[in-house]
Design a protein around this motif. Structure first.
Motif, short mmCIF file in Angstrom:
data_model
loop_
_atom_site.label_atom_id
_atom_site.label_comp_id
_atom_site.label_asym_id
_atom_site.label_seq_id
_atom_site.Cartn_x
_atom_site.Cartn_y
_atom_site.Cartn_z
N TYR A 1 0.85 -1.19 0.00
CA TYR A 1 0.00 0.00 0.00
C TYR A 1 0.88 1.24 0.00
O TYR A 1 1.89 1.30 0.70
CB TYR A 1 -0.89 0.00 1.24
CG TYR A 1 -1.82 1.19 1.35
CD1 TYR A 1 -3.02 1.21 0.66
CD2 TYR A 1 -1.48 2.27 2.14
CE1 TYR A 1 -3.89 2.29 0.76
CE2 TYR A 1 -2.34 3.37 2.24
CZ TYR A 1 -3.53 3.37 1.55
OH TYR A 1 -4.37 4.45 1.64
N CYS B 1 -3.47 0.03 -3.27
CA CYS B 1 -3.13 -1.23 -2.62
C CYS B 1 -3.15 -2.37 -3.63
O CYS B 1 -4.11 -2.50 -4.40
CB CYS B 1 -4.11 -1.53 -1.50
SG CYS B 1 -3.70 -3.03 -0.59
N PHE C 1 -7.04 -2.09 -4.98
CA PHE C 1 -8.06 -1.09 -4.67
C PHE C 1 -7.38 0.24 -4.41
O PHE C 1 -6.18 0.32 -4.17
CB PHE C 1 -8.94 -1.49 -3.48
CG PHE C 1 -8.25 -1.54 -2.15
CD1 PHE C 1 -8.09 -0.40 -1.37
CD2 PHE C 1 -7.78 -2.74 -1.65
CE1 PHE C 1 -7.46 -0.45 -0.14
CE2 PHE C 1 -7.15 -2.80 -0.42
CZ PHE C 1 -6.99 -1.66 0.34
N THR D 1 -7.91 4.20 -2.37
CA THR D 1 -8.62 4.94 -1.34
C THR D 1 -8.56 6.42 -1.71
O THR D 1 -7.64 6.87 -2.40
CB THR D 1 -8.00 4.75 0.06
OG1 THR D 1 -6.66 5.27 0.07
CG2 THR D 1 -7.99 3.29 0.48
N ASN E 1 -11.95 3.54 1.44
CA ASN E 1 -11.72 2.49 0.46
C ASN E 1 -12.78 2.60 -0.64
O ASN E 1 -13.98 2.64 -0.36
CB ASN E 1 -11.80 1.13 1.16
CG ASN E 1 -11.43 -0.02 0.25
OD1 ASN E 1 -11.63 0.02 -0.96
ND2 ASN E 1 -10.89 -1.06 0.83
N SER F 1 -12.55 -2.96 -4.36
CA SER F 1 -11.67 -3.73 -5.24
C SER F 1 -12.13 -3.62 -6.68
O SER F 1 -13.29 -3.39 -6.96
CB SER F 1 -11.66 -5.20 -4.82
OG SER F 1 -11.07 -5.36 -3.56
#
Length: 116
Positions: free
Chosen positions: A24, A92, A101, A103, A108, A111
């Motif tokens: 991440y 991430c 995914f 953010t 978030n 996905s």
């Protein structure tokens, strides 16, 4: 020197090791630029630094101006909200289930396609 008008990319010197299982990072948008064309994504080592992620093979990226996710061959798909100056975008890679995914400001966005 004249003003550079084409796309440009910044790439890490070392790849994300798959044995880490989850990777991440975050990017703080401090200036959206004149054309507001900021894209945050992932690419393979051979990716051209004169292109934007998602427009070339071996790359994908989340565009700030329209919130779309681009996966080669450069077609955008709806993904999340747009982003600009003052936002923090996280990325991430999950090597456990081959998903990724993003953010936006700690939220978030979900996905997306198994891209790798």
């Amino acid at each position: 020197l004249g003003e550079f008008n084409g796309p440009g990319a910044i790439r890490a010197n070392y790849p994300i090791p798959p044995q880490c299982k989850l990777s991440y990072f975050e990017v703080d948008i401090i200036d959206e630029g004149k054309n507001k064309l900021i894209e945050i994504g992932f690419c393979e080592k051979e990716f051209s630094l004169n292109s934007m992620p998602g427009f070339d093979h071996g790359s994908w990226g989340y565009h700030g101006n329209n919130g779309q996710l681009y996966c080669f061959p450069g077609r955008g798909n709806p993904y999340g909200p747009s982003f600009s100056t003052g936002d923090t975008i996280g990325c991430c890679l999950n090597f456990k289930n081959n998903t990724a995914f993003y953010t936006k400001n700690g939220i978030n966005l979900g996905s997306y396609c198994q891209a790798f």
